[in-house]
Design a protein around this motif. Structure first.
Motif, PDB file in Angstrom:
ATOM      1  N   VAL A 117      20.237  35.891  43.447  1.00 36.74           N
ATOM      2  CA  VAL A 117      21.330  35.225  42.739  1.00 36.74           C
ATOM      3  C   VAL A 117      22.635  35.638  43.406  1.00 36.74           C
ATOM      4  O   VAL A 117      22.882  36.836  43.613  1.00 36.74           O
ATOM      5  N   PHE A 118      23.456  34.649  43.753  1.00 35.33           N
ATOM      6  CA  PHE A 118      24.765  34.907  44.343  1.00 35.33           C
ATOM      7  C   PHE A 118      25.846  34.452  43.355  1.00 35.33           C
ATOM      8  O   PHE A 118      25.786  33.335  42.835  1.00 35.33           O
ATOM      9  N   ILE A 119      26.833  35.321  43.124  1.00 39.86           N
ATOM     10  CA  ILE A 119      27.984  34.962  42.300  1.00 39.86           C
ATOM     11  C   ILE A 119      29.205  34.899  43.199  1.00 39.86           C
ATOM     12  O   ILE A 119      29.537  35.878  43.879  1.00 39.86           O
ATOM     13  N   LEU A 120      29.878  33.753  43.197  1.00 38.28           N
ATOM     14  CA  LEU A 120      30.913  33.473  44.191  1.00 38.28           C
ATOM     15  C   LEU A 120      32.317  33.804  43.690  1.00 38.28           C
ATOM     16  O   LEU A 120      33.233  33.000  43.771  1.00 38.28           O
ATOM     17  N   GLY A 121      32.482  35.011  43.143  1.00 41.40           N
ATOM     18  CA  GLY A 121      33.810  35.501  42.821  1.00 41.40           C
ATOM     19  C   GLY A 121      34.301  35.189  41.424  1.00 41.40           C
ATOM     20  O   GLY A 121      33.726  34.379  40.692  1.00 41.40           O
ATOM     21  N   ASP A 122      35.415  35.856  41.065  1.00 45.34           N
ATOM     22  CA  ASP A 122      35.995  35.794  39.710  1.00 45.34           C
ATOM     23  C   ASP A 122      34.944  36.100  38.668  1.00 45.34           C
ATOM     24  O   ASP A 122      34.777  35.387  37.667  1.00 45.34           O
ATOM     25  N   ILE A 123      34.249  37.192  38.905  1.00 38.92           N
ATOM     26  CA  ILE A 123      33.257  37.660  37.940  1.00 38.92           C
ATOM     27  C   ILE A 123      33.956  38.124  36.669  1.00 38.92           C
ATOM     28  O   ILE A 123      33.529  37.831  35.563  1.00 38.92           O
ATOM     29  N   PHE A 124      35.055  38.854  36.876  1.00 39.83           N
ATOM     30  CA  PHE A 124      35.846  39.356  35.756  1.00 39.83           C
ATOM     31  C   PHE A 124      37.155  38.580  35.670  1.00 39.83           C
ATOM     32  O   PHE A 124      37.628  38.023  36.654  1.00 39.83           O
ATOM     33  N   ASP A 125      37.738  38.577  34.493  1.00 41.68           N
ATOM     34  CA  ASP A 125      38.992  37.857  34.308  1.00 41.68           C
ATOM     35  C   ASP A 125      40.207  38.750  34.537  1.00 41.68           C
ATOM     36  O   ASP A 125      41.269  38.265  34.947  1.00 41.68           O
ATOM     37  N   GLU A 126      40.050  40.052  34.307  1.00 41.82           N
ATOM     38  CA  GLU A 126      41.202  40.950  34.370  1.00 41.82           C
ATOM     39  C   GLU A 126      41.007  42.113  35.335  1.00 41.82           C
ATOM     40  O   GLU A 126      41.667  43.143  35.210  1.00 41.82           O
ATOM     41  N   GLY A 127      40.102  41.938  36.311  1.00 41.01           N
ATOM     42  CA  GLY A 127      39.869  43.015  37.264  1.00 41.01           C
ATOM     43  C   GLY A 127      41.090  43.378  38.080  1.00 41.01           C
ATOM     44  O   GLY A 127      41.226  44.512  38.538  1.00 41.01           O
ATOM     45  N   LYS A 128      41.995  42.440  38.240  1.00 36.05           N
ATOM     46  CA  LYS A 128      43.178  42.679  39.074  1.00 36.05           C
ATOM     47  C   LYS A 128      44.156  43.644  38.426  1.00 36.05           C
ATOM     48  O   LYS A 128      45.014  44.201  39.106  1.00 36.05           O
ATOM     49  N   TRP A 129      44.069  43.832  37.101  1.00 34.44           N
ATOM     50  CA  TRP A 129      45.012  44.758  36.467  1.00 34.44           C
ATOM     51  C   TRP A 129      44.352  45.680  35.430  1.00 34.44           C
ATOM     52  O   TRP A 129      45.046  46.408  34.723  1.00 34.44           O
ATOM     53  N   SER A 130      43.045  45.682  35.324  1.00 36.28           N
ATOM     54  CA  SER A 130      42.388  46.493  34.298  1.00 36.28           C
ATOM     55  C   SER A 130      42.415  47.975  34.651  1.00 36.28           C
ATOM     56  O   SER A 130      42.333  48.361  35.821  1.00 36.28           O
ATOM     57  N   SER A 131      42.521  48.801  33.631  1.00 42.94           N
ATOM     58  CA  SER A 131      42.496  50.248  33.799  1.00 42.94           C
ATOM     59  C   SER A 131      41.082  50.709  34.126  1.00 42.94           C
ATOM     60  O   SER A 131      40.117  49.945  33.948  1.00 42.94           O
ATOM     61  N   PRO A 132      40.907  51.964  34.579  1.00 39.27           N
ATOM     62  CA  PRO A 132      39.541  52.446  34.855  1.00 39.27           C
ATOM     63  C   PRO A 132      38.619  52.349  33.648  1.00 39.27           C
ATOM     64  O   PRO A 132      37.438  52.014  33.788  1.00 39.27           O
ATOM     65  N   GLU A 133      39.158  52.633  32.448  1.00 35.43           N
ATOM     66  CA  GLU A 133      38.323  52.556  31.244  1.00 35.43           C
ATOM     67  C   GLU A 133      37.940  51.113  30.932  1.00 35.43           C
ATOM     68  O   GLU A 133      36.780  50.822  30.604  1.00 35.43           O
ATOM     69  N   ALA A 134      38.911  50.205  31.039  1.00 34.77           N
ATOM     70  CA  ALA A 134      38.619  48.790  30.778  1.00 34.77           C
ATOM     71  C   ALA A 134      37.660  48.231  31.825  1.00 34.77           C
ATOM     72  O   ALA A 134      36.774  47.428  31.509  1.00 34.77           O
ATOM     73  N   TRP A 135      37.820  48.659  33.076  1.00 32.07           N
ATOM     74  CA  TRP A 135      36.928  48.210  34.150  1.00 32.07           C
ATOM     75  C   TRP A 135      35.493  48.665  33.862  1.00 32.07           C
ATOM     76  O   TRP A 135      34.551  47.879  34.009  1.00 32.07           O
ATOM     77  N   ALA A 136      35.329  49.918  33.453  1.00 28.22           N
ATOM     78  CA  ALA A 136      33.990  50.426  33.151  1.00 28.22           C
ATOM     79  C   ALA A 136      33.353  49.637  32.012  1.00 28.22           C
ATOM     80  O   ALA A 136      32.155  49.330  32.035  1.00 28.22           O
ATOM     81  N   ASP A 137      34.155  49.292  31.000  1.00 34.04           N
ATOM     82  CA  ASP A 137      33.635  48.495  29.880  1.00 34.04           C
ATOM     83  C   ASP A 137      33.238  47.101  30.343  1.00 34.04           C
ATOM     84  O   ASP A 137      32.176  46.589  29.958  1.00 34.04           O
ATOM     85  N   ASP A 138      34.068  46.482  31.199  1.00 27.92           N
ATOM     86  CA  ASP A 138      33.755  45.148  31.706  1.00 27.92           C
ATOM     87  C   ASP A 138      32.471  45.162  32.539  1.00 27.92           C
ATOM     88  O   ASP A 138      31.634  44.254  32.431  1.00 27.92           O
TER      89      ASP A 138
END
Length: 399
Positions: A117-138
């Motif tokens: 399975v290939f996912i072609l980007g924009d997996i997350f909506d807020e990866g560009k500004w999420s904190s380490p804790e929010a990133w881990a949750d995502d």
């Protein structure tokens, strides 16, 4: 007095029994509607999808005699899942969209049995500004939604919502993304070469990240060109040769095109957006970078995302690019994904649609209306007009 009391008690028991049966029936109807809209509909819709068939090549020396079949790789391509984050994501929106993607993905895995399975980007909506804790949750929520058995590989490329646009991305965000997803740029399986591009870094302005990305692509181009030669030429070194198969490019940003005016199909961009000019380095890659990729890598197929709508474009030398629509109801009413049957020398693509959001909502509305009607029938609000209609019909029959 005693008989009157007993009769009243019997009537009360009959009423309670009737209401109990009605409540039981309503509960069963509600559960049936939920089961259909949240589970069964995904099986009914995705069951209609099937892997595309490849044409069987014939042996040149013996007309009519088929060649030994090449191993076929079954690959799923999806894009723009946009898992909501802590800042812009309302809990109800998260619950609804992620449940839709989870059921669609798990149903597709079970029914279609892809190998990769290939996912072609924009997996997350807020990866560009999420904190380490929010990133881990995502990331934790991502692996819950897109869990898969060990024999199925999952690969992903970065999008602008994962690491930011060119002016936002930095080494930290890129490394954070690559720690979760395999950073390998060249992925080969069953003799098929996939080049996975960080298209956000292809700005062409000579920045450090952009220069390293272009250097990686030049190295891959050199390796692929060496593998196409029958005899190892000078300068190719001792690296393991790849299949001579032309690569398949996987990226988030599409190659340069003016707009989506020539795109068609029920999941193409709406008419009011088709003729809107695309902005280079924002909606699509620049013309210069697009020419470089086609020249360096000489791909046979390109798959991209980002626009959330479907499109097919023929580039130079007949190279086909397929823009994969978004996989989420948040971005479109009729999400879908691409199914590919691929060999080293050939490929066939098919599209698999997911349930439409408005169809599910309509089902809920119709079911709610029917349940309300069933609840009102024992009351005079519905029974009085019903009995009046019956009396009118009886009088009409006797005339």
């Amino acid at each position: 007095m005693a008989s009157s009391w007993l009769e009243a008690r019997r009537q009360c028991l009959r009423l309670l029994k009737t209401r109990g049966f009605l409540l039981l029936k309503l509960s069963a109807a509600v559960l049936a509607v939920l089961l259909f809209c949240e589970f069964l509909i995904y099986y009914l819709v995705i069951f209609r999808c099937s892997w595309p068939e490849l044409k069987t090549p014939e042996d040149a020396g013996t007309p009519g005699a088929p060649k030994a079949p090449e191993p076929v790789l079954r690959a799923m391509f999806l894009a723009d899942t946009h898992l909501l984050g802590a800042i812009r994501g309302h809990w109800l929106d998260k619950l609804r969209r992620e449940w839709q993607m989870e059921r669609a993905f798990q149903t597709a895995l079970w029914l279609l049995q892809p190998e990769v399975v290939f996912i072609l980007g924009d997996i997350f909506d807020e990866g560009k500004w999420s904190s380490p804790e929010a990133w881990a949750d995502d990331v934790g929520r991502f692996w819950k939604v897109f869990r898969h058995p060990p024999h199925v590989q999952l690969r992903a490329v970065a999008g602008n919502h994962d690491i930011g646009f060119h002016y936002q991305m930095d080494t930290y965000r890129i490394k954070r993304f690559e720690k979760v997803f395999n950073p390998e740029r060249l992925f080969s399986w069953k003799g098929i070469n996939f080049v996975m591009i960080n298209s956000v870094a292809l700005e062409g302005d000579g920045c450090d990240i952009c220069s390293r990305a272009e250097a990686e692509l030049l190295e891959i181009s050199h390796w692929l060109n060496c593998s196409r030669e029958e005899h190892r030429p000078r300068g190719c070194g001792d690296r393991q040769w790849l299949s001579a198969s032309a690569p398949i490019l996987l990226q988030h940003f599409p190659l340069y095109r003016k707009n989506d005016a020539n795109c068609s199909g029920e999941d193409a961009a709406p008419l009011n957006e088709k003729y809107t000019p695309f902005k280079e380095r924002y909606d699509v890659l620049s013309w210069e970078v697009s020419r470089k990729l086609l020249w360096w890598l000489r791909p046979r197929l390109i798959l991209s995302g980002h626009t959330h709508s479907a499109c097919e474009v023929q580039h130079r030398a007949g190279t086909l690019e397929v823009s994969v629509p978004s996989f989420s109801w948040r971005n479109r009413n009729n999400p879908s994904f691409i199914m590919g049957s691929i060999t080293p020398m050939d490929y066939a693509l098919a599209k698999c649609y997911l349930p439409c959001e408005d169809m599910v909502l309509t089902t809920y509305c119709v079911a709610a209306g029917c349940l309300m009607l069933i609840m009102l029938i024992p009351t005079r609000l519905v029974s009085a007009p019903f009995h009046f209609g019956q009396r009118v019909l009886r009088k009409f029959k006797t005339m």
